[in-house]
Design a protein around this motif. Structure first.
Motif, PDB file in Angstrom:
ATOM      1  N   MET A 146      20.954  28.023  57.842  1.00  0.00           N
ATOM      2  CA  MET A 146      20.812  28.761  56.336  1.00  0.00           C
ATOM      3  C   MET A 146      21.141  27.895  55.199  1.00  0.00           C
ATOM      4  SD  MET A 146      24.269  31.056  55.622  1.00  0.00           S
ATOM      5  CE  MET A 146      25.652  30.460  54.987  1.00  0.00           C
ATOM      6  N   ALA A 147      21.969  26.771  55.638  1.00  0.00           N
ATOM      7  CA  ALA A 147      22.279  25.814  54.431  1.00  0.00           C
ATOM      8  C   ALA A 147      21.187  24.583  54.271  1.00  0.00           C
ATOM      9  CB  ALA A 147      23.479  24.985  54.916  1.00  0.00           C
ATOM     10  N   ALA A 148      20.538  24.364  55.553  1.00  0.00           N
ATOM     11  CA  ALA A 148      19.455  23.404  55.346  1.00  0.00           C
ATOM     12  C   ALA A 148      18.189  24.125  54.687  1.00  0.00           C
ATOM     13  CB  ALA A 148      19.111  22.879  56.914  1.00  0.00           C
ATOM     14  N   LEU A 149      17.977  25.403  55.312  1.00  0.00           N
ATOM     15  CA  LEU A 149      16.630  26.157  54.599  1.00  0.00           C
ATOM     16  C   LEU A 149      16.761  25.972  52.982  1.00  0.00           C
ATOM     17  CD1 LEU A 149      14.290  27.920  54.878  1.00  0.00           C
ATOM     18  CD2 LEU A 149      15.889  29.958  55.109  1.00  0.00           C
ATOM     19  N   VAL A 195      16.444  22.337  51.446  1.00  0.00           N
ATOM     20  CA  VAL A 195      15.033  21.950  51.150  1.00  0.00           C
ATOM     21  C   VAL A 195      14.161  22.663  50.172  1.00  0.00           C
ATOM     22  CG1 VAL A 195      12.908  21.809  52.560  1.00  0.00           C
ATOM     23  CG2 VAL A 195      15.123  21.049  53.673  1.00  0.00           C
ATOM     24  N   GLY A 196      14.522  24.121  50.292  1.00  0.00           N
ATOM     25  CA  GLY A 196      13.711  24.979  49.318  1.00  0.00           C
ATOM     26  C   GLY A 196      13.953  24.488  47.888  1.00  0.00           C
ATOM     27  N   SER A 197      15.395  24.225  47.452  1.00  0.00           N
ATOM     28  CA  SER A 197      15.983  23.975  46.317  1.00  0.00           C
ATOM     29  C   SER A 197      15.503  22.657  45.803  1.00  0.00           C
ATOM     30  CB  SER A 197      17.331  24.153  46.381  1.00  0.00           C
ATOM     31  OG  SER A 197      17.859  25.428  46.692  1.00  0.00           O
ATOM     32  N   LEU A 198      15.491  21.734  46.660  1.00  0.00           N
ATOM     33  CA  LEU A 198      14.950  20.374  46.458  1.00  0.00           C
ATOM     34  C   LEU A 198      13.501  20.285  45.876  1.00  0.00           C
ATOM     35  CD1 LEU A 198      16.743  18.145  49.041  1.00  0.00           C
ATOM     36  CD2 LEU A 198      17.323  18.279  46.426  1.00  0.00           C
ATOM     37  N   ILE A 199      12.613  21.182  46.612  1.00  0.00           N
ATOM     38  CA  ILE A 199      11.338  21.270  46.325  1.00  0.00           C
ATOM     39  C   ILE A 199      11.094  21.541  44.676  1.00  0.00           C
ATOM     40  CG2 ILE A 199       9.276  22.528  46.679  1.00  0.00           C
ATOM     41  CD1 ILE A 199       9.758  22.459  49.717  1.00  0.00           C
ATOM     42  N   GLY A 234      34.680  22.215  53.545  1.00  0.00           N
ATOM     43  CA  GLY A 234      34.020  23.485  53.303  1.00  0.00           C
ATOM     44  C   GLY A 234      33.934  23.952  52.082  1.00  0.00           C
ATOM     45  N   VAL A 235      34.942  23.526  51.048  1.00  0.00           N
ATOM     46  CA  VAL A 235      34.640  23.699  49.463  1.00  0.00           C
ATOM     47  C   VAL A 235      33.906  22.883  49.005  1.00  0.00           C
ATOM     48  CG1 VAL A 235      35.999  23.544  47.509  1.00  0.00           C
ATOM     49  CG2 VAL A 235      37.081  24.512  49.351  1.00  0.00           C
ATOM     50  N   PHE A 236      33.758  21.623  49.299  1.00  0.00           N
ATOM     51  CA  PHE A 236      32.855  20.523  49.143  1.00  0.00           C
ATOM     52  C   PHE A 236      31.346  21.024  49.262  1.00  0.00           C
ATOM     53  CE2 PHE A 236      29.858  17.038  49.460  1.00  0.00           C
ATOM     54  CZ  PHE A 236      30.174  16.108  48.363  1.00  0.00           C
ATOM     55  N   ILE A 237      31.055  21.655  50.605  1.00  0.00           N
ATOM     56  CA  ILE A 237      29.543  22.034  50.779  1.00  0.00           C
ATOM     57  C   ILE A 237      29.321  23.319  50.018  1.00  0.00           C
ATOM     58  CG2 ILE A 237      28.246  22.988  52.895  1.00  0.00           C
ATOM     59  CD1 ILE A 237      29.954  21.206  54.645  1.00  0.00           C
ATOM     60  N   ASP A 238      30.204  24.262  49.979  1.00  0.00           N
ATOM     61  CA  ASP A 238      29.987  25.307  49.184  1.00  0.00           C
ATOM     62  C   ASP A 238      29.620  24.984  47.683  1.00  0.00           C
ATOM     63  OD1 ASP A 238      30.595  28.498  48.872  1.00  0.00           O
ATOM     64  OD2 ASP A 238      31.664  27.319  47.112  1.00  0.00           O
ATOM     65  N   LEU A 258      19.235  35.031  50.639  1.00  0.00           N
ATOM     66  CA  LEU A 258      20.348  36.036  50.351  1.00  0.00           C
ATOM     67  C   LEU A 258      20.623  36.618  51.659  1.00  0.00           C
ATOM     68  CD1 LEU A 258      19.993  37.595  46.790  1.00  0.00           C
ATOM     69  CD2 LEU A 258      21.822  36.577  48.058  1.00  0.00           C
ATOM     70  N   PHE A 259      19.806  36.920  52.574  1.00  0.00           N
ATOM     71  CA  PHE A 259      20.011  37.820  53.792  1.00  0.00           C
ATOM     72  C   PHE A 259      21.042  36.935  54.493  1.00  0.00           C
ATOM     73  CE2 PHE A 259      19.600  38.659  58.128  1.00  0.00           C
ATOM     74  CZ  PHE A 259      19.860  40.218  58.291  1.00  0.00           C
ATOM     75  N   PHE A 260      20.800  35.847  55.014  1.00  0.00           N
ATOM     76  CA  PHE A 260      21.480  34.925  55.884  1.00  0.00           C
ATOM     77  C   PHE A 260      22.865  34.513  55.060  1.00  0.00           C
ATOM     78  CE2 PHE A 260      17.324  33.849  57.631  1.00  0.00           C
ATOM     79  CZ  PHE A 260      17.685  34.065  58.967  1.00  0.00           C
ATOM     80  N   PHE A 261      22.791  34.181  54.033  1.00  0.00           N
ATOM     81  CA  PHE A 261      23.978  34.082  52.981  1.00  0.00           C
ATOM     82  C   PHE A 261      24.991  35.056  52.928  1.00  0.00           C
ATOM     83  CE2 PHE A 261      23.216  30.223  49.904  1.00  0.00           C
ATOM     84  CZ  PHE A 261      22.558  29.486  51.068  1.00  0.00           C
TER      85      PHE A 261
END
Length: 463
Positions: free
Chosen positions: A222-225, A228-232, A311-315, A371-374
């Motif tokens: 879910m993080a990768a998805l 990638v979508g956000s960077l686009i 974990g906090v950094f990634i979030d 949102l579903f995955f998150f």
């Protein structure tokens, strides 16, 4: 409902404006200085331990706990939820772009706090009467305060977290899923709520092993998805990136100077909304993620402390920033209003509008899926945290009843209005901070002893 929401809003504003901000900021500063800014010094080690364990399958979850990465995945599953999509958007819509700056501040200081939480959770973890490893703030609260005071504070915390996360919090997550799927696909909210409740219950009954497996599988995907979508979207609006960055820093101290910013934003709103949503997003200092870090299989408590900081950094510094820059580069907040009410769009709908500038209708679909995955992964994590406290309060036999009640809350949450659900969640989150932070302050010397033991003794022996 309106009268109830007015009361909740009044209490919530007091908590987030004073108690929450003071407790989290002072706690973060206190542990950052006492641990000599371990979030900076230990960051490299944390990244190494986190991603070094990504593909390590040798230590699967079982009665004796989880692998270090599985524990982190469970923690991140709880951290990376609607706070990163709907919560970040709400903070920007009400507090302006500057709210993101204060979310960064909360996260940086929170890395020091969550390090302290994780090592105390590790130090005081126990094996329950059902033979499973368990741990969390209730155990280090009792260690900090002996006798009846410790028992009362631990019980209060346990009750608060069960309601804050297991019941109210999971209602928030379900509400965001249902709202997003209704916008994207026209799926009735009660249908989505029932679906989420059923699959969540399936995971719950599988115990710690199934929870860890689901988190370990879903979180990286879910993080990768989302990234990638956000960077686009960000790259598509690349000419506005520097403006977005500038608006965050300027808006943090002078919101009215930001052209096209949130209407009515003030410094106080930027700070309080940023700190409040920062807590809801990264959960540092709240006492939730220590339940996951407590059951990690590590050789020294500090090893999991390093991982907890990541974990906090990634979030916040990775996932939440994706949402922030997508919104700020693609939308003029002063012009994004609901045609029916004339009010600024907020929550997941604002994020969906930002993604739709590039993906069109696909933006709604993309956010609904993310949102579903998150939110679903957060539901799993928060259930696990609440479960540990149900065991503490009532014993293992009460877990099945708890699982059923959570499933009902997930369904009912999908039907509730966003405003009342968010306000209730914020209130319970704020109340949870108090006994947790007080106990951590009381355990400062113990935290420093465990911290020094790693660097002065354990680490030297490993060389």
């Amino acid at each position: 409902m309106k009268g109830l929401n007015d009361i909740v809003s009044l209490v919530n504003n007091f908590l987030t404006s004073y108690i929450l901000v003071v407790a989290l900021v002072l706690g973060g500063i206190w542990f950052s200085f006492n641990l000599k800014f371990i979030q900076v010094r230990g960051f490299k080690e944390g990244m190494k331990r986190t991603f070094g364990g990504l593909f390590n399958k040798k230590e699967a979850a079982g009665a004796d706990g989880m692998s270090s990465f599985q524990a982190l995945a469970t923690a991140i599953a709880a951290q990376v939820g609607t706070g990163n999509i709907a919560g970040a958007a709400t903070a920007i819509a009400t507090g302006g772009a500057g709210a993101i700056f204060w979310m960064w501040v909360a996260a940086f200081l929170g890395m020091g706090t969550i390090y302290a939480e994780a090592i105390m959770a590790q130090k005081y973890k126990q094996v329950g009467v059902d033979g499973e490893v368990t741990g969390g703030p209730v155990y280090y609260i009792k260690a900090a305060f002996k006798g009846e005071l410790g028992k009362v504070m631990a019980a209060v915390f346990a009750v608060l977290i069960v309601f804050a996360l297991g019941f109210m919090g999971n209602g928030v997550q379900s509400n965001s899923i249902a709202d997003a799927f209704y916008t994207a696909f026209g799926v009735p909210q009660f249908v989505m709520g029932a679906f989420v409740a059923v699959i969540a219950l399936f995971v719950f009954v599988g115990g710690i092993k199934r929870i860890a497996q689901v988190a370990e599988l879903v979180v990286p995907f879910m993080a990768a998805l989302y990234i990638v979508g956000s960077l686009i979207v960000i790259i598509a609006h690349g000419n506005r990136f520097l403006y977005a960055l500038q608006s965050i820093f300027v808006g943090a101290f002078n919101p009215q100077a930001v052209v096209g910013g949130a209407i009515g934003a003030t410094v106080k709103l930027a700070v309080t909304k940023g700190i409040a949503r920062g807590l809801f997003s990264n959960e540092a200092g709240m006492g939730s993620t220590p339940h996951a870090h407590a059951v990690a299989k590590v050789n020294h408590p500090v090893e999991q402390g390093f991982v907890a900081m990541v974990g906090v950094f990634i979030d916040t510094f990775v996932v939440l920033n994706m949402t922030a820059f997508v919104i700020l580069t693609s939308l003029d907040l002063s012009k994004v209003v609901d045609e029916a009410t004339g009010q600024t769009i907020t929550g997941a709908k604002l994020t969906q509008a930002a993604y739709s500038t590039v993906f069109g209708k696909g933006g709604d679909i993309f956010i609904a899926i993310c949102l579903f995955f998150f939110a679903f992964s957060t539901i799993i994590g928060w259930y696990f945290f609440g479960q540990a406290n149900i065991k503490y309060l009532f014993g293992p036999k009460a877990v099945k009843i708890y699982a059923g009640i959570v499933a009902v809350c997930i369904f009912l949450g999908s039907l509730a209005k966003v405003e009342i659900v968010w306000n209730l969640a914020d209130c319970f989150n704020s109340f949870m901070v108090v006994p947790n932070i007080i106990a951590l302050f009381a355990l400062t010397n113990t935290i420093k002893q465990v911290h020094r033991d790693y660097f002065d003794n354990f680490k030297k022996k490993q060389k």
